[in-house]
Design an enzyme around this catalytic site. Structure first.
Site, mmCIF file in Angstrom:
data_model
loop_
_atom_site.group_PDB
_atom_site.id
_atom_site.type_symbol
_atom_site.label_atom_id
_atom_site.label_comp_id
_atom_site.label_asym_id
_atom_site.label_seq_id
_atom_site.Cartn_x
_atom_site.Cartn_y
_atom_site.Cartn_z
ATOM 1 N N LYS A 106 1.677 25.245 -3.529
ATOM 2 C CA LYS A 106 0.416 24.611 -3.120
ATOM 3 C C LYS A 106 0.569 23.095 -3.216
ATOM 4 O O LYS A 106 -0.005 22.436 -4.084
ATOM 5 C CB LYS A 106 -0.728 25.121 -3.980
ATOM 6 C CG LYS A 106 -0.993 26.610 -3.794
ATOM 7 C CD LYS A 106 -2.085 27.110 -4.722
ATOM 8 C CE LYS A 106 -2.304 28.609 -4.547
ATOM 9 N NZ LYS A 106 -3.349 29.139 -5.461
ATOM 10 N N GLU A 127 4.310 40.567 -7.928
ATOM 11 C CA GLU A 127 2.981 40.331 -8.493
ATOM 12 C C GLU A 127 2.301 41.652 -8.806
ATOM 13 O O GLU A 127 2.350 42.594 -8.006
ATOM 14 C CB GLU A 127 2.149 39.537 -7.489
ATOM 15 C CG GLU A 127 0.703 39.310 -7.897
ATOM 16 C CD GLU A 127 -0.100 38.652 -6.791
ATOM 17 O OE1 GLU A 127 -0.032 37.413 -6.690
ATOM 18 O OE2 GLU A 127 -0.766 39.380 -6.024
ATOM 19 N N LYS A 163 4.160 39.636 -3.112
ATOM 20 C CA LYS A 163 2.748 39.493 -3.458
ATOM 21 C C LYS A 163 1.995 40.787 -3.127
ATOM 22 O O LYS A 163 2.545 41.731 -2.546
ATOM 23 C CB LYS A 163 2.153 38.313 -2.695
ATOM 24 C CG LYS A 163 2.886 36.993 -2.931
ATOM 25 C CD LYS A 163 2.461 36.341 -4.220
ATOM 26 C CE LYS A 163 1.129 35.663 -4.068
ATOM 27 N NZ LYS A 163 0.706 34.936 -5.298
ATOM 28 N N ARG A 184 0.806 -1.213 0.000
ATOM 29 C CA ARG A 184 0.000 0.000 0.000
ATOM 30 C C ARG A 184 0.844 1.269 0.000
ATOM 31 O O ARG A 184 0.543 2.247 -0.710
ATOM 32 C CB ARG A 184 -0.966 -0.016 1.197
ATOM 33 C CG ARG A 184 -1.808 1.242 1.375
ATOM 34 C CD ARG A 184 -2.398 1.786 0.098
ATOM 35 N NE ARG A 184 -3.103 0.799 -0.704
ATOM 36 C CZ ARG A 184 -3.409 0.965 -1.986
ATOM 37 N NH1 ARG A 184 -3.027 2.068 -2.622
ATOM 38 N NH2 ARG A 184 -4.059 0.035 -2.649
ATOM 39 N N ASP A 198 -1.148 38.526 -12.454
ATOM 40 C CA ASP A 198 -2.136 37.753 -11.712
ATOM 41 C C ASP A 198 -3.539 37.929 -12.268
ATOM 42 O O ASP A 198 -4.061 39.054 -12.360
ATOM 43 C CB ASP A 198 -2.111 38.172 -10.240
ATOM 44 C CG ASP A 198 -2.984 37.285 -9.372
ATOM 45 O OD1 ASP A 198 -2.895 36.051 -9.516
ATOM 46 O OD2 ASP A 198 -3.749 37.827 -8.555
#
Length: 292
Positions: free
Chosen positions: A146, A208, A178, A111, A230
């Site tokens: 992510k 960004e 950002k 597994r 973005d």
């Protein structure tokens, strides 16, 4: 006998330490304190097994070095033969590994090995589909941060197996300013000026922007290496490319899908980053069949 190092995708690096750590953590999770009590209760210690790992769907394989490391850690007496290597495109029904030896070790590792290969092959297969839509263009498909906690190095490796490229691995290997950084820093220029004053000469600076006005402001400073565009539509991305004229690297991000990637590639941006490559990749269907 097959070794993990012989199965790596040749254009991607994955530290042996990352493999060992991930494998040990996964085995500890599955085997717990007492080990595979089902196999120990039902299978004689002397029993042997012959098993084949089979791809049940077409796609791109990744994670075989981890599967091999799992079985080798459980028993040095297992013989393992590879019929594919990471990054290979396989058809449904393809045998990718053969494992022979102590049956208890085969069953104990089944597994965990399938979990790694299924997860990483899913990422590689989805990435390859994105890349396929950009054929004939200069665009490079990149992943993001992510990722599944604890599996980032493995998932980013799988992206490379699928023909994609890696964005930064963490907060410590590149500067990415950002919108929230800009807001707290007091604007585009002060954020870029502070970044440049802080870093060494080998560290890249990306920022960004949400609008063409912000892009013009960034270009006027001359302080950015890369600009992240973005959530811009196709017309705005095209205008951004024309406005920039190659002065900085352009990366598009936000709402990137297989349906839109070809049009984005045609705008002339250099990179696309998509979190979907890792956070939304479906599991690849792979099984371990043991001969009766």
């Amino acid at each position: 006998m097959t070794t993990p190092n012989s199965l790596f995708y040749p254009e991607a690096f994955l530290s042996p330490l990352a493999i060992d750590e991930a494998v040990q953590r996964a085995l500890n999770e599955d085997l717990g304190r007492a080990g595979d009590i089902t196999s120990m209760a039902t299978i004689p210690e002397s029993a042997r097994a012959h098993a084949v790992m089979v791809a049940r769907q077409s796609g791109v394989i990744a994670g075989l070095p981890l599967a091999v490391a799992i079985f080798q850690k459980l028993s040095p007496d297992l013989g393992i033969e590879a019929h594919a290597r990471d990054g290979a495109a396989v058809a449904a029904g393809t045998h990718v590994l053969t494992i022979s030896g102590p049956a208890r070790a085969v069953l104990a590792g089944e597994r965990t090995a399938l979990n790694f290969v299924g997860r990483l092959s899913g990422v590689a297969t989805l990435t390859a589909d994105y890349v396929r839509h950009t054929a004939g263009t200069k665009l490079r498909i990149c992943c993001t941060r992510k990722t599944t906690p604890g599996l980032r190095a493995l998932e980013k490796y799988a992206v490379r197996c699928g023909g994609g490229f890696n964005h930064r691995f963490g907060l410590d290997d590149a500067i990415l300013i950002k919108d929230n950084h800009v807001a707290v820093a007091g604007g585009v220029r002060p954020a870029l000026e502070r970044a440049r004053a802080h870093i060494g000469h080998l560290v890249k600076v990306e920022i960004e922007v949400d609008t063409l006005a912000q892009l013009r402001e960034v270009l006027d400073t001359g302080l950015a290496d890369v600009v992240l565009l973005d959530n811009m539509d196709i017309a705005t991305l095209t205008e951004a490319v024309n406005l920039t004229k190659g002065r900085v690297v352009l990366e598009a991000s936000g709402s990137i899908t297989q349906a839109t990637i070809a049009k984005i590639a045609a705008t002339g941006v250099d990179y696309v980053s998509s979190g979907a490559l890792t956070h939304s990749a479906p599991n690849f269907d792979v099984a371990l069949d043991i001969d009766a």
